[in-house]
Design an enzyme around this catalytic site. Structure first.
Site, short mmCIF file in Angstrom:
data_model
loop_
_atom_site.label_atom_id
_atom_site.label_comp_id
_atom_site.label_asym_id
_atom_site.label_seq_id
_atom_site.Cartn_x
_atom_site.Cartn_y
_atom_site.Cartn_z
N LYS A 37 28.04 120.08 73.19
CA LYS A 37 29.51 120.10 73.28
C LYS A 37 30.09 118.88 72.55
O LYS A 37 29.35 117.94 72.21
CB LYS A 37 29.91 120.09 74.76
CG LYS A 37 29.46 118.85 75.52
CD LYS A 37 29.64 119.03 77.03
CE LYS A 37 29.18 117.79 77.77
NZ LYS A 37 29.17 118.01 79.24
N ARG A 129 34.25 119.61 90.94
CA ARG A 129 34.91 119.84 89.65
C ARG A 129 35.13 121.34 89.47
O ARG A 129 36.25 121.80 89.48
CB ARG A 129 34.06 119.24 88.52
CG ARG A 129 34.68 119.35 87.16
CD ARG A 129 33.98 118.49 86.12
NE ARG A 129 32.66 118.99 85.74
CZ ARG A 129 31.89 118.43 84.79
NH1 ARG A 129 32.33 117.36 84.13
NH2 ARG A 129 30.71 118.93 84.51
N HIS A 159 26.03 121.10 88.85
CA HIS A 159 26.04 119.85 88.08
C HIS A 159 25.90 118.67 89.03
O HIS A 159 26.58 118.60 90.04
CB HIS A 159 27.35 119.75 87.29
CG HIS A 159 27.33 118.71 86.22
ND1 HIS A 159 26.27 118.56 85.34
CD2 HIS A 159 28.24 117.77 85.86
CE1 HIS A 159 26.54 117.57 84.50
NE2 HIS A 159 27.72 117.07 84.80
N ARG A 213 19.34 120.81 81.22
CA ARG A 213 20.43 120.63 80.24
C ARG A 213 20.45 119.19 79.74
O ARG A 213 21.08 118.33 80.33
CB ARG A 213 21.78 120.99 80.89
CG ARG A 213 21.84 122.41 81.46
CD ARG A 213 23.24 122.76 81.93
NE ARG A 213 23.81 121.84 82.89
CZ ARG A 213 23.73 121.95 84.21
NH1 ARG A 213 23.09 122.97 84.76
NH2 ARG A 213 24.30 121.05 85.00
N TYR A 257 47.11 91.24 63.77
CA TYR A 257 48.28 91.44 64.63
C TYR A 257 48.25 90.56 65.86
O TYR A 257 47.19 90.36 66.46
CB TYR A 257 48.33 92.89 65.13
CG TYR A 257 48.70 93.91 64.08
CD1 TYR A 257 49.91 93.86 63.42
CD2 TYR A 257 47.83 94.96 63.79
CE1 TYR A 257 50.26 94.82 62.47
CE2 TYR A 257 48.16 95.93 62.84
CZ TYR A 257 49.38 95.85 62.19
OH TYR A 257 49.71 96.79 61.26
N CYS A 304 42.72 96.81 63.71
CA CYS A 304 43.93 97.55 63.34
C CYS A 304 43.61 99.04 63.24
O CYS A 304 42.48 99.46 63.46
CB CYS A 304 44.46 97.07 61.99
SG CYS A 304 44.61 95.28 61.81
N ASP A 306 43.34 100.85 60.59
CA ASP A 306 42.50 101.21 59.45
C ASP A 306 41.60 100.08 58.94
O ASP A 306 40.87 100.27 57.97
CB ASP A 306 43.37 101.65 58.27
CG ASP A 306 44.50 102.56 58.71
OD1 ASP A 306 44.19 103.61 59.30
OD2 ASP A 306 45.67 102.21 58.50
C1 LIG Z 1 28.00 117.50 79.74
C2 LIG Z 1 27.20 118.26 80.69
C3 LIG Z 1 25.80 118.16 80.69
C4 LIG Z 1 25.06 117.14 79.87
O1 LIG Z 1 25.16 115.89 80.47
P1 LIG Z 1 24.28 114.66 79.93
O2 LIG Z 1 24.52 113.59 80.91
O3 LIG Z 1 24.83 114.34 78.58
O4 LIG Z 1 22.89 115.13 79.85
C5 LIG Z 1 25.07 119.00 81.51
N1 LIG Z 1 25.70 119.90 82.30
C6 LIG Z 1 27.04 120.01 82.35
C7 LIG Z 1 27.65 121.01 83.26
C8 LIG Z 1 27.84 119.19 81.56
O5 LIG Z 1 29.17 119.29 81.64
#
Ligand SMILES: *Cc1c(COP(=O)(O)O)cnc(C)c1O
Length: 370
Positions: A37, A129, A159, A213, A257, A304, A306
């Site tokens: 992602k 969540r 998660h 994951r 700045y 800054c 850029d």
């Molecule tokens: C982003 C995400 C992950 C990956 O998390 P990491 O800490 O980068 O491994 C896994 N599962 C879900 C649902 C996520 O949103």
């Protein structure tokens, strides 16, 4: 040497090696789901996913339908799972692209009734969540069963919210137990993909389920600063620019700045044509360093939009168009994150589109532009 103004070199051979190390750490029958992602955490979702595909990765996770379609259009043919919200009006597209959608609540799932899309219910086991309430496994079961003929259910996932913190192991174990309890109730459905582990979970906890994951660790960065990564995992990004000007600054003169830095003695100061619009954090003002001819050059004054300035007084050989390293395997996104009081994830994701990505395959590899 390149005279590009500002670019990130992504070494795909490093990401491939990271993937090999992580795959080897999995239990029998387990597979990695590569989390790509946010443009693969700023590394470039398409080139990264194609490289992982060559390593045999068959499962990919993204956050939304545009990211999912981008992978399909680039020729990624394994499982592509959207971990977050997609409106039900996109059901036809999900189906024609063969994308798997997370169902984030009953209300969300309703819109997909009868569409037959591939889908997986999210189960909330403590993050609060998304997902069906894992505190009520009987209700989860009833909802899951009621969707058997409405969508093509391919799995369930949850998660973990503190898997990177060993002092919270009890909570992580509870989360996994809640998830397992829901999975057990519907075991007769033989859902192929049950998964609960993110990077930290995969590194530090015994896996329940088929998929792990892996996100941040694929890119060689840490879930939490205190974590120690397995041997061999390395950051894949090198962020490069050059010196656009060198000048002498006299005692009493200020830089950038707001005049937040004043020279106390005569200094040689280099200007670097990179700024926060490239994703280089303004928090690095008067704090961070860059590397020129192998030596550290402190940032002077505010970053800054850029450009920014750095101290090359002790690098007399530094001159116009010399290479400047903003980030590499040692001074990496986690190092910068510590200075900016954030996490490596945010530093990597924030490198903006204006910063070109260039792909290499090992140190002797030919650079390739996407
Ligand atoms: C982003 C995400 C992950 C990956 O998390 P990491 O800490 O980068 O491994 C896994 N599962 C879900 C649902 C996520 O949103």
């Amino acid at each position: 040497m390149s005279n590009k103004r500002c670019y990130v070199e992504v070494d795909l051979s490093v990401i491939r090696e990271n993937a090999r190390i992580l795959s080897a750490s999995l239990g029998p029958g387990q597979e990695m789901m590569a989390v790509v992602k946010a443009d693969a955490y700023g590394h470039g979702a398409v080139p990264v996913s194609l490289a992982l595909k060559e390593e045999g990765v068959r499962h990919f996770a993204v956050s939304n339908i545009r990211e999912a379609m981008e992978l399909r259009e680039a020729g990624i043919d394994g499982q592509v799972l959207i971990l977050g919200y997609t409106p039900a009006c996109e059901a036809d597209k999900l189906k024609s692209y063969d994308i798997t959608q997370a169902l984030i609540s009953e209300e969300h799932a309703q819109g997909f009734k009868g569409t037959g899309i591939k889908a997986q219910f999210a189960i909330d086991t403590g993050m609060n969540r998304i997902g069906l309430d894992g505190d009520d496994p009987a209700h989860c079961e009833a909802v899951i069963r009621s969707y058997r003929d409405e969508v093509q259910l391919t799995g369930l996932f949850t998660h973990l919210c503190t898997a990177d913190d060993p002092s919270s192991d009890d909570f992580t174990e509870e989360q996994m137990a809640r998830f397992e309890a829901v999975c057990e109730r519907v075991s007769d459905l033989d859902l192929p993909y049950l998964h609960c582990l993110n990077s930290a979970g995969g590194l530090y906890h015994n896996a329940y389920g088929k998929l792990v994951r892996f996100g941040i660790v694929l890119y060689g960065l840490k879930p939490d600063r205190a974590n120690v990564l397995p041997d061999g995992l390395k950051p894949a990004m090198t962020w490069k620019s050059l010196i656009s000007m060198v000048k002498t600054v006299h005692p009493g003169e200020s830089i950038s700045y707001g005049r937040t830095f004043t020279a106390e003695h005569e200094m040689r100061v280099a200007t670097v044509p990179v700024g926060y619009a490239d994703g280089y954090r303004r928090d690095m003002s008067n704090q961070g360093s860059v590397w020129i001819r192998g030596k550290e050059a402190r940032i002077l004054g505010r970053v800054c939009m850029d450009q920014f300035m750095c101290d090359v007084t002790d690098i007399p050989e530094a001159s116009f168009e010399d290479e400047v390293i903003l980030m590499d395997q040692h001074y990496n996104a986690d190092t910068i994150a510590a200075l900016c009081r954030t996490i490596g994830y945010e530093i990597a994701c924030d490198i903006s589109k204006r910063t070109e990505r260039v792909y290499i395959h090992g140190n002797n590899g030919k650079a390739e532009k996407f």
